[in-house]
Design an enzyme around this catalytic site. Sequence first.
Site, PDB file in Angstrom:
ATOM      1  N   GLY A   1       0.781  -1.231   0.000  1.00 45.91           N
ATOM      2  CA  GLY A   1       0.000   0.000   0.000  1.00 45.91           C
ATOM      3  C   GLY A   1       0.807   1.272   0.000  1.00 45.91           C
ATOM      4  O   GLY A   1       0.269   2.354   0.234  1.00 45.91           O
TER       5      GLY A   1
ATOM      6  N   GLU B   1       4.050  -6.758   0.463  1.00 49.08           N
ATOM      7  CA  GLU B   1       3.394  -6.937  -0.833  1.00 49.08           C
ATOM      8  C   GLU B   1       3.289  -5.626  -1.619  1.00 49.08           C
ATOM      9  O   GLU B   1       2.187  -5.126  -1.869  1.00 49.08           O
ATOM     10  CB  GLU B   1       1.996  -7.537  -0.632  1.00 49.08           C
ATOM     11  CG  GLU B   1       2.007  -8.922  -0.033  1.00 49.08           C
ATOM     12  CD  GLU B   1       0.614  -9.407   0.327  1.00 49.08           C
ATOM     13  OE1 GLU B   1      -0.355  -8.640   0.160  1.00 49.08           O
ATOM     14  OE2 GLU B   1       0.490 -10.552   0.777  1.00 49.08           O
TER      15      GLU B   1
ATOM     16  N   ARG C   1       1.790  -1.219  -6.518  1.00 50.05           N
ATOM     17  CA  ARG C   1       1.808   0.129  -7.079  1.00 50.05           C
ATOM     18  C   ARG C   1       3.188   0.779  -6.977  1.00 50.05           C
ATOM     19  O   ARG C   1       3.655   1.446  -7.903  1.00 50.05           O
ATOM     20  CB  ARG C   1       0.787   0.983  -6.318  1.00 50.05           C
ATOM     21  CG  ARG C   1       0.633   2.393  -6.819  1.00 50.05           C
ATOM     22  CD  ARG C   1      -0.082   3.264  -5.773  1.00 50.05           C
ATOM     23  NE  ARG C   1      -1.215   2.587  -5.172  1.00 50.05           N
ATOM     24  CZ  ARG C   1      -2.470   2.716  -5.578  1.00 50.05           C
ATOM     25  NH1 ARG C   1      -2.754   3.506  -6.594  1.00 50.05           N
ATOM     26  NH2 ARG C   1      -3.454   2.081  -4.954  1.00 50.05           N
TER      27      ARG C   1
ATOM     28  N   ARG D   1      -9.679   4.867 -12.579  1.00 48.06           N
ATOM     29  CA  ARG D   1      -9.441   5.322 -11.208  1.00 48.06           C
ATOM     30  C   ARG D   1     -10.040   6.699 -10.905  1.00 48.06           C
ATOM     31  O   ARG D   1     -10.602   6.895  -9.823  1.00 48.06           O
ATOM     32  CB  ARG D   1      -7.943   5.308 -10.891  1.00 48.06           C
ATOM     33  CG  ARG D   1      -7.345   3.899 -10.890  1.00 48.06           C
ATOM     34  CD  ARG D   1      -5.898   3.903 -10.433  1.00 48.06           C
ATOM     35  NE  ARG D   1      -5.797   4.231  -9.017  1.00 48.06           N
ATOM     36  CZ  ARG D   1      -5.297   5.367  -8.545  1.00 48.06           C
ATOM     37  NH1 ARG D   1      -4.835   6.297  -9.365  1.00 48.06           N
ATOM     38  NH2 ARG D   1      -5.249   5.573  -7.246  1.00 48.06           N
TER      39      ARG D   1
ATOM     40  N   TYR E   1     -12.681   6.580  -7.736  1.00 47.53           N
ATOM     41  CA  TYR E   1     -12.440   7.210  -6.431  1.00 47.53           C
ATOM     42  C   TYR E   1     -11.656   8.513  -6.537  1.00 47.53           C
ATOM     43  O   TYR E   1     -10.766   8.780  -5.729  1.00 47.53           O
ATOM     44  CB  TYR E   1     -11.772   6.250  -5.434  1.00 47.53           C
ATOM     45  CG  TYR E   1     -10.834   5.220  -5.981  1.00 47.53           C
ATOM     46  CD1 TYR E   1      -9.516   5.518  -6.274  1.00 47.53           C
ATOM     47  CD2 TYR E   1     -11.275   3.908  -6.187  1.00 47.53           C
ATOM     48  CE1 TYR E   1      -8.654   4.557  -6.750  1.00 47.53           C
ATOM     49  CE2 TYR E   1     -10.418   2.941  -6.679  1.00 47.53           C
ATOM     50  CZ  TYR E   1      -9.112   3.275  -6.951  1.00 47.53           C
ATOM     51  OH  TYR E   1      -8.247   2.316  -7.441  1.00 47.53           O
TER      52      TYR E   1
ATOM     53  N   CYS F   1     -19.061   8.036 -23.502  1.00 46.61           N
ATOM     54  CA  CYS F   1     -20.365   8.672 -23.323  1.00 46.61           C
ATOM     55  C   CYS F   1     -20.715   8.762 -21.836  1.00 46.61           C
ATOM     56  O   CYS F   1     -21.681   8.171 -21.363  1.00 46.61           O
ATOM     57  CB  CYS F   1     -21.423   7.883 -24.088  1.00 46.61           C
ATOM     58  SG  CYS F   1     -22.978   8.769 -24.225  1.00 46.61           S
ATOM     59  N   GLU F   2     -19.888   9.450 -21.079  1.00 50.94           N
ATOM     60  CA  GLU F   2     -20.086   9.663 -19.644  1.00 50.94           C
ATOM     61  C   GLU F   2     -19.495  11.020 -19.275  1.00 50.94           C
ATOM     62  O   GLU F   2     -18.345  11.315 -19.644  1.00 50.94           O
ATOM     63  CB  GLU F   2     -19.361   8.591 -18.810  1.00 50.94           C
ATOM     64  CG  GLU F   2     -19.899   7.194 -18.930  1.00 50.94           C
ATOM     65  CD  GLU F   2     -21.162   6.984 -18.113  1.00 50.94           C
ATOM     66  OE1 GLU F   2     -21.442   7.812 -17.223  1.00 50.94           O
ATOM     67  OE2 GLU F   2     -21.867   5.997 -18.373  1.00 50.94           O
TER      68      GLU F   2
ATOM     69  N   TYR G   1      -3.192  -0.439 -11.692  1.00 50.72           N
ATOM     70  CA  TYR G   1      -4.653  -0.394 -11.635  1.00 50.72           C
ATOM     71  C   TYR G   1      -5.288   0.394 -12.774  1.00 50.72           C
ATOM     72  O   TYR G   1      -6.445   0.788 -12.670  1.00 50.72           O
ATOM     73  CB  TYR G   1      -5.124   0.153 -10.277  1.00 50.72           C
ATOM     74  CG  TYR G   1      -4.574  -0.640  -9.129  1.00 50.72           C
ATOM     75  CD1 TYR G   1      -5.063  -1.911  -8.840  1.00 50.72           C
ATOM     76  CD2 TYR G   1      -3.524  -0.150  -8.367  1.00 50.72           C
ATOM     77  CE1 TYR G   1      -4.537  -2.657  -7.813  1.00 50.72           C
ATOM     78  CE2 TYR G   1      -2.982  -0.889  -7.336  1.00 50.72           C
ATOM     79  CZ  TYR G   1      -3.485  -2.146  -7.063  1.00 50.72           C
ATOM     80  OH  TYR G   1      -2.952  -2.888  -6.050  1.00 50.72           O
TER      81      TYR G   1
END
Length: 483
Positions: free
Chosen positions: A287, A329, A332, A379, A383, A410-411, A440
């Site tokens: 993380g 782990e 990123r 992403r 968020y 189309c958003e 990601y």
Amino acid sequence: MAQTQIAGAELAPAWLPAPGDLNELVPAMWADDVERAGHGELTISGVPVGALKEQFGTPLFVMSEGDFRHRARTFKDAFDAAFADICGGVDVYYAGKSFLCTEVARWVESEGLRLDTCSGGELAVATRAGLRGDKLGLHGNNKSNAEINRALELGLGRIVVDSLHELHRVAGLAAAKGGTANVMLRVTPGVHAHTHESIATAHEDQKFGLSLISEDPDAPGLPAAEAAAKLAVEAESINFLGFHAHIGSQIFEAEGFEIAARRLLAFTHRIQQTYGVTLPELDLGGGYGIAYTAVDTPRPAAEIARAMAAVVRATCAELDMAAPRISIEPGRAIVGTSTFTLYETGTLKTVQVEVDGTDGVTAPRRYVSVDGGMSDNARPVLYDADYSAVVAGRASQAAPALSRVVGKHCESGDIVVRDVYLPNDVAAGDLLAVPGTGAYCWALASNYNYVPRPPVVAVKDGAARLIVRGETEDDLLARDLGA
């Protein structure tokens, strides 16, 4: 340059610094072999982005193999050095969910790392790449029986179990095969990490892990984590390795990792004392944050390693316990900055937007559309992730303008970079590069609006090669039985 002199500056978020030289690259945001050539074109390992566009098209994920390998090796070396006197070094598991393909899996192995997977598909990539089962881990809060059986058949080094219910299933499936499952129990240490709610994973109110304080309805009288530990100790088909925790993603502060390490070690010690066992491993997760924008301040791997080692060393001394073998782990932190996405600019428009806190005062916001979007980077819409961007194909001496880089979908939420200063002479056909897209982005890519997913190119020593080809219209229609 005063911010009031910049077009649209009144609309800029408080964190976005006023620009200096728009051609300058912020080193923390880019792979270490990315630079501008003399005429201003972005290059990676000496390969110009224009040549990449001509050969592979856009959008395009552009990855520095050398940068990926260097970051992987740096984590391994830094943690081995910091923990040498504590537990003889650290097992570093690359978090494959951030980005995985067979080529990357082989890089991971060749740099001395192990690989963490989260599904049968990721296991398939690892095995197709030739990785041994004992170098792999399997995560997931709802593994299927097929996935668990595959992990058992491959002799996985660890299956990280997320619930008491799953532990019963793993034990039963292993017993049916007449073997044992190597199991770690994922616990929630009660640390609410300073990150977006969707990627904070160690507090009570979320789907992952076994609680250290709440009872499981199927095992009343004990906290869920202890009930699972008791079963893992007693089950003949379980080789109980120890505990695992992951407090979240894109975290810069050290405090959360340190609190989690103390709580995990204390819990490990209590379970060992209570049940008369030795738990040989402890996984402290990953993380670690990276620089997506100029204001992000990632911590060097060596600094993270030394801080965590100090906590483990001191806590084990206080508890008078031998330290378990530590594992981490990172995902990123290895792949994120190794990669940028290359786009071509299409339509542009400028609108007048009312400035917050004013009575009708407006400022210009420029929309810069590119040939990708939320199908290759979900992403921002998931968020509110922030990114940056630069004009990649040339230098510019034009004045800056606050811009919003948007996709072709189309958003209205199809935003690639919400706020960035770009030169006001950006035009259709310009190449834009968005750094920090290794993690990601491709992994979450979709075919929304039937847009093909982009290729991934690895660049090393002045040469570029496809490691994941882009999709074609035939690929999009291959599963459409009516076609």
